[in-house]
Design a protein around this motif. Structure first.
Motif, PDB file in Angstrom:
ATOM      1  N   LYS A 122       0.820  -1.219   0.000  1.00 51.76           N
ATOM      2  CA  LYS A 122       0.000   0.000   0.000  1.00 51.76           C
ATOM      3  C   LYS A 122       0.854   1.270   0.000  1.00 51.76           C
ATOM      4  N   SER A 123       1.911   1.311   0.801  1.00 54.77           N
ATOM      5  CA  SER A 123       2.755   2.513   0.844  1.00 54.77           C
ATOM      6  C   SER A 123       3.477   2.730  -0.481  1.00 54.77           C
ATOM      7  N   ARG A 124       3.973   1.649  -1.056  1.00 51.23           N
ATOM      8  CA  ARG A 124       4.650   1.744  -2.362  1.00 51.23           C
ATOM      9  C   ARG A 124       3.678   2.250  -3.426  1.00 51.23           C
ATOM     10  N   HIS A 125       2.457   1.727  -3.412  1.00 50.25           N
ATOM     11  CA  HIS A 125       1.444   2.165  -4.371  1.00 50.25           C
ATOM     12  C   HIS A 125       1.138   3.656  -4.177  1.00 50.25           C
ATOM     13  N   ALA A 126       0.948   4.074  -2.935  1.00 50.66           N
ATOM     14  CA  ALA A 126       0.637   5.475  -2.656  1.00 50.66           C
ATOM     15  C   ALA A 126       1.775   6.386  -3.101  1.00 50.66           C
ATOM     16  N   GLN A 127       3.008   6.005  -2.803  1.00 48.01           N
ATOM     17  CA  GLN A 127       4.152   6.823  -3.190  1.00 48.01           C
ATOM     18  C   GLN A 127       4.285   6.914  -4.706  1.00 48.01           C
ATOM     19  N   THR A 128       4.086   5.801  -5.395  1.00 48.96           N
ATOM     20  CA  THR A 128       4.155   5.807  -6.860  1.00 48.96           C
ATOM     21  C   THR A 128       3.096   6.729  -7.456  1.00 48.96           C
ATOM     22  N   ARG A 129       1.890   6.659  -6.918  1.00 50.62           N
ATOM     23  CA  ARG A 129       0.800   7.508  -7.413  1.00 50.62           C
ATOM     24  C   ARG A 129       1.110   8.986  -7.215  1.00 50.62           C
ATOM     25  N   ILE A 130       1.590   9.352  -6.043  1.00 48.60           N
ATOM     26  CA  ILE A 130       1.819  10.768  -5.774  1.00 48.60           C
ATOM     27  C   ILE A 130       3.058  11.291  -6.508  1.00 48.60           C
ATOM     28  N   GLU A 131       4.046  10.433  -6.714  1.00 45.51           N
ATOM     29  CA  GLU A 131       5.239  10.864  -7.452  1.00 45.51           C
ATOM     30  C   GLU A 131       4.940  11.117  -8.922  1.00 45.51           C
ATOM     31  N   ALA A 132       3.817  10.639  -9.411  1.00 42.48           N
ATOM     32  CA  ALA A 132       3.415  10.920 -10.795  1.00 42.48           C
ATOM     33  C   ALA A 132       2.898  12.351 -10.944  1.00 42.48           C
ATOM     34  N   LEU A 133       2.634  13.021  -9.838  1.00 38.97           N
ATOM     35  CA  LEU A 133       2.154  14.403  -9.866  1.00 38.97           C
ATOM     36  C   LEU A 133       3.343  15.357  -9.984  1.00 38.97           C
ATOM     37  N   PRO A 134       3.136  16.522 -10.593  1.00 39.66           N
ATOM     38  CA  PRO A 134       4.229  17.491 -10.703  1.00 39.66           C
ATOM     39  C   PRO A 134       4.429  18.261  -9.397  1.00 39.66           C
ATOM     40  N   GLY A 135       5.605  18.842  -9.239  1.00 43.71           N
ATOM     41  CA  GLY A 135       5.846  19.781  -8.151  1.00 43.71           C
ATOM     42  C   GLY A 135       6.478  19.194  -6.908  1.00 43.71           C
ATOM     43  N   ARG A 136       6.394  19.995  -5.850  1.00 44.13           N
ATOM     44  CA  ARG A 136       7.001  19.656  -4.562  1.00 44.13           C
ATOM     45  C   ARG A 136       6.079  18.722  -3.785  1.00 44.13           C
ATOM     46  N   LEU A 137       6.695  17.748  -3.117  1.00 47.62           N
ATOM     47  CA  LEU A 137       5.928  16.741  -2.396  1.00 47.62           C
ATOM     48  C   LEU A 137       6.276  16.772  -0.913  1.00 47.62           C
ATOM     49  N   ALA A 138       5.257  16.578  -0.076  1.00 48.84           N
ATOM     50  CA  ALA A 138       5.482  16.499   1.366  1.00 48.84           C
ATOM     51  C   ALA A 138       5.041  15.133   1.868  1.00 48.84           C
ATOM     52  N   PHE A 139       5.901  14.522   2.662  1.00 47.92           N
ATOM     53  CA  PHE A 139       5.606  13.251   3.307  1.00 47.92           C
ATOM     54  C   PHE A 139       5.315  13.555   4.772  1.00 47.92           C
ATOM     55  N   ILE A 140       4.090  13.289   5.198  1.00 49.97           N
ATOM     56  CA  ILE A 140       3.718  13.520   6.591  1.00 49.97           C
ATOM     57  C   ILE A 140       3.776  12.181   7.301  1.00 49.97           C
ATOM     58  N   ALA A 141       4.771  12.056   8.174  1.00 47.19           N
ATOM     59  CA  ALA A 141       5.050  10.801   8.874  1.00 47.19           C
ATOM     60  C   ALA A 141       4.395  10.822  10.250  1.00 47.19           C
ATOM     61  N   THR A 142       3.649   9.772  10.540  1.00 45.41           N
ATOM     62  CA  THR A 142       3.002   9.676  11.842  1.00 45.41           C
ATOM     63  C   THR A 142       3.734   8.725  12.778  1.00 45.41           C
ATOM     64  N   GLY A 143       4.639   7.919  12.245  1.00 43.53           N
ATOM     65  CA  GLY A 143       5.366   6.950  13.056  1.00 43.53           C
ATOM     66  C   GLY A 143       6.425   7.613  13.908  1.00 43.53           C
ATOM     67  N   GLN A 144       6.744   6.963  15.015  1.00 42.36           N
ATOM     68  CA  GLN A 144       7.782   7.447  15.911  1.00 42.36           C
ATOM     69  C   GLN A 144       8.788   6.326  16.129  1.00 42.36           C
ATOM     70  N   ALA A 145      10.053   6.707  16.228  1.00 41.76           N
ATOM     71  CA  ALA A 145      11.125   5.726  16.384  1.00 41.76           C
ATOM     72  C   ALA A 145      11.378   5.463  17.860  1.00 41.76           C
ATOM     73  N   PHE A 146      10.681   4.469  18.399  1.00 47.52           N
ATOM     74  CA  PHE A 146      10.852   4.107  19.799  1.00 47.52           C
ATOM     75  C   PHE A 146      11.899   3.015  19.999  1.00 47.52           C
ATOM     76  N   ASP A 147      12.354   2.393  18.886  1.00 44.90           N
ATOM     77  CA  ASP A 147      13.359   1.343  19.000  1.00 44.90           C
ATOM     78  C   ASP A 147      14.209   1.328  17.734  1.00 44.90           C
ATOM     79  N   THR A 148      15.269   0.531  17.735  1.00 38.88           N
ATOM     80  CA  THR A 148      16.197   0.523  16.603  1.00 38.88           C
ATOM     81  C   THR A 148      15.563  -0.034  15.331  1.00 38.88           C
ATOM     82  N   GLU A 149      14.638  -0.989  15.474  1.00 38.45           N
ATOM     83  CA  GLU A 149      13.967  -1.540  14.289  1.00 38.45           C
ATOM     84  C   GLU A 149      13.159  -0.446  13.593  1.00 38.45           C
ATOM     85  N   MET A 150      12.443   0.361  14.381  1.00 40.05           N
ATOM     86  CA  MET A 150      11.643   1.437  13.786  1.00 40.05           C
ATOM     87  C   MET A 150      12.549   2.535  13.228  1.00 40.05           C
ATOM     88  N   GLU A 151      13.667   2.806  13.876  1.00 36.68           N
ATOM     89  CA  GLU A 151      14.632   3.774  13.340  1.00 36.68           C
ATOM     90  C   GLU A 151      15.116   3.330  11.963  1.00 36.68           C
TER      91      GLU A 151
END
Length: 171
Positions: free
Chosen positions: A14-43
């Motif tokens: 799903k994330s790959r699909h969403a990123q591919t779709r939005i990268e097809a649009l022109p201009g500047r892109l913003a990625f709004i991240a909701t995840g937090q790095a509480f451990d090394t795996e998430m980092e």
């Protein structure tokens, strides 16, 4: 307004699909991240995702106040990608925020956002009923959140096994 909602299971693509779709649009892109790095795996996971995005992307971290992040990012970008609503919901619940108020504010922000927004979420309601109350509440809240976002969205795509299935088409 143009809102695309991409939903699917863990590691569905799903994330790959969403990123591919939005990268097809022109201009500047913003990625709004909701995840937090509480451990090394998430980092490591966050670092891998950042590396996947090119120089067109600006990252905005929004673990709690997603509506404000959408409003702010829309002033400096031509399209937004929010990944993911499921982590945002977890953050709200664990911080004892009012989930219903948060969803209302998010829907309001989406309705007035002047640039295209793509949102990613997990579908968590297709498995077994969780054994504890918090997990059941989370599953129920996630289902309600996903329904509300799907109602606001112009387009909804379900991704399973890397394959997108259109559930709601624009227009």
């Amino acid at each position: 307004m143009s809102v695309l909602f991409v939903i699917g299971g863990a590691r569905s693509g799903k994330s790959r699909h969403a990123q591919t779709r939005i990268e097809a649009l022109p201009g500047r892109l913003a990625f709004i991240a909701t995840g937090q790095a509480f451990d090394t795996e998430m980092e490591a996971r966050i670092a891998r995702h950042r590396a996947d995005r090119g120089p067109r992307w600006k990252t905005v971290e929004a673990p709690i106040d997603l509506p404000a992040a959408i409003d702010g990012a829309a002033r400096h970008a031509d399209a937004l990608l929010v990944d993911c609503l499921t982590l945002w919901l977890s953050n709200l619940m664990l911080a004892n925020h009012d989930v219903e108020t948060g969803i209302e504010k998010l829907c309001g922000a989406l309705k007035v956002c002047p640039v295209p927004v793509t949102l990613v979420a997990n579908e968590v309601g297709m498995g077994i009923v969780p054994e504890n109350a918090l997990a059941r509440r989370f599953r129920d809240e996630a289902g309600r959140l996903n329904q509300r976002i799907a109602a606001v969205a112009d387009e909804v795509v379900l991704v399973a096994a890397g394959l997108p299935l259109s559930m709601k088409r624009p227009g």
